[in-house]
Design an enzyme around this catalytic site. Sequence first.
Site, PDB file in Angstrom:
ATOM      1  N   HIS A 276      34.721  46.669  44.032  1.00 49.20           N
ATOM      2  CA  HIS A 276      35.817  46.053  44.783  1.00 49.20           C
ATOM      3  C   HIS A 276      37.121  46.239  44.014  1.00 49.20           C
ATOM      4  CE1 HIS A 276      35.533  41.821  42.641  1.00 49.20           C
ATOM      5  NE2 HIS A 276      35.664  42.795  41.797  1.00 49.20           N
TER       6      HIS A 276
ATOM      7  N   CYS B  14      42.310  44.218  38.003  1.00 48.45           N
ATOM      8  CA  CYS B  14      41.513  44.169  39.247  1.00 48.45           C
ATOM      9  C   CYS B  14      42.246  44.831  40.402  1.00 48.45           C
ATOM     10  CB  CYS B  14      41.189  42.725  39.619  1.00 48.45           C
ATOM     11  SG  CYS B  14      40.223  41.875  38.374  1.00 48.45           S
TER      12      CYS B  14
ATOM     13  N   HIS C  99      36.330  48.758  40.826  1.00 51.64           N
ATOM     14  CA  HIS C  99      35.437  48.613  39.673  1.00 51.64           C
ATOM     15  C   HIS C  99      34.242  47.818  40.169  1.00 51.64           C
ATOM     16  CE1 HIS C  99      37.851  44.953  39.805  1.00 51.64           C
ATOM     17  NE2 HIS C  99      36.781  44.361  39.333  1.00 51.64           N
TER      18      HIS C  99
ATOM     19  N   HIS D 102      30.467  45.315  39.733  1.00 55.99           N
ATOM     20  CA  HIS D 102      29.745  44.228  39.070  1.00 55.99           C
ATOM     21  C   HIS D 102      28.285  44.255  39.507  1.00 55.99           C
ATOM     22  CE1 HIS D 102      33.438  42.274  37.690  1.00 55.99           C
ATOM     23  NE2 HIS D 102      33.937  42.443  38.897  1.00 55.99           N
TER      24      HIS D 102
ATOM     25  N   ASP E  26      24.808  45.586  49.003  1.00 55.25           N
ATOM     26  CA  ASP E  26      24.298  46.271  47.812  1.00 55.25           C
ATOM     27  C   ASP E  26      24.718  47.744  47.798  1.00 55.25           C
ATOM     28  OD1 ASP E  26      22.914  46.497  45.402  1.00 55.25           O
ATOM     29  OD2 ASP E  26      21.082  47.153  46.419  1.00 55.25           O
ATOM     30  N   HIS E  27      25.289  48.151  46.667  1.00 54.26           N
ATOM     31  CA  HIS E  27      25.779  49.526  46.488  1.00 54.26           C
ATOM     32  C   HIS E  27      26.837  49.905  47.518  1.00 54.26           C
ATOM     33  CE1 HIS E  27      22.436  49.567  43.732  1.00 54.26           C
ATOM     34  NE2 HIS E  27      22.972  50.656  43.168  1.00 54.26           N
TER      35      HIS E  27
ATOM     36  N   GLU F 286      29.547  36.582  39.410  1.00 56.11           N
ATOM     37  CA  GLU F 286      30.164  37.902  39.275  1.00 56.11           C
ATOM     38  C   GLU F 286      29.758  38.513  37.935  1.00 56.11           C
ATOM     39  OE1 GLU F 286      34.481  39.094  40.443  1.00 56.11           O
ATOM     40  OE2 GLU F 286      34.484  38.727  38.290  1.00 56.11           O
TER      41      GLU F 286
END
Lengths: 140, 136
Positions: free
Chosen positions: B14, B33, B39, B41, B79-80, B124
Site C-alpha cells: 500500500h 509511506c 511498500h 507488510h 492477500d498479495h 501491521e
Amino acid sequence: MKAHLTRRYMFSASHRLHSDALSAEENRATYGKCNNPYGHGHNYALEVTVSGQVQPSTGMVCDLADLDDFVKREILDRFHLENLNTLPEFGGSVPTTETLCIALYDILQRGFTPAHLEKVRLEETMMNSFEYAGQGEPIH
Amino acid sequence: MVYLTRKAEFSASHYYHNPEFTPEENQRVFGKCNNANGHGHNYTLEVTVKGEVNPRSGFVVDLKQLKEILHSEVLEALDHRFLNKEVPEFAAQIPTTENLAIAIWRRLAPKLKAAQLHRVRVYETPDLFVDFYGEA
C-alpha cells in the site's frame, strides 16, 4: 468511525522492591528475591492504546509520529536504562510493575493530547503483564 | 457469553496519499509511506466473535465456517494485493491500518450468522495494531 490503535515499545530498567514501612524480615517475606539489596532488571514491553475517530483526510486516529515522539521524550528517554527507585515517580513508593504501569498511564494521560488514552499494558517478563485504564475504569 | 478468536495472515502492499493534499502536504503527513510505488507488510488479522455456547455442538461458532468466510471475504481479496489499486474500498480511501480494520469488519459482519462479530484486530507489524469494535 472510532478505532483503537495500539503501539508497542521496549525499555529496560532495574528496580528493587523494598518498603520502608516493613521490617527487613517482612520485606524479605513479601518481595522475596525482588528484595535483594542491589536490585535487578527487566526488559519491559509497554503497549499504549489510544482511540479516536478515524480522520477522513488521513485515514488515521492520530499521527503515529506524534505518539512515538511523545513516548520517546517522556517515557523511553527517562526510564530506559535507569534504576526506577531513583526516579521521582517512585519517591517513597515501591516500583512494582503495578505502580510503574499507573505512573506511565498518568504521564500519557497528562501530556498526550492528539488522541484519547484508552489504556496502558505493561509486560515485566513474557510471563506477566499489567493493565491500567484509569481509576475505576474496566479493561476491555 | 464466550468470545472466540481466529487468526489469519496476509501480505499486501500500500501507500498513503490524499489527492486533496499538495505533494508537500502528502510528504509531510505521510512521510515515507507516501512513496507511490508502495511498500508491503505481513499483516496478522485476529477476528473475535461472541455468542452463547450451543448446547448441541458445544461451539460458539463452527470454526470451519468462520475460516471459510475469512478466506472468501477477506484473504482472497487482500492477500498479495496492492491495496490502493486492487481493493475497491481503497479506491477513494487511504489504506491505513485503521481503514483496513473497518473494511474487514464490513466484509465480515453481514456474513456471520450464528455468532456476532465483536472485534477486528489488524497487526501491521508486531509493534502496531488497530482494534475496531463496530460502527459506534
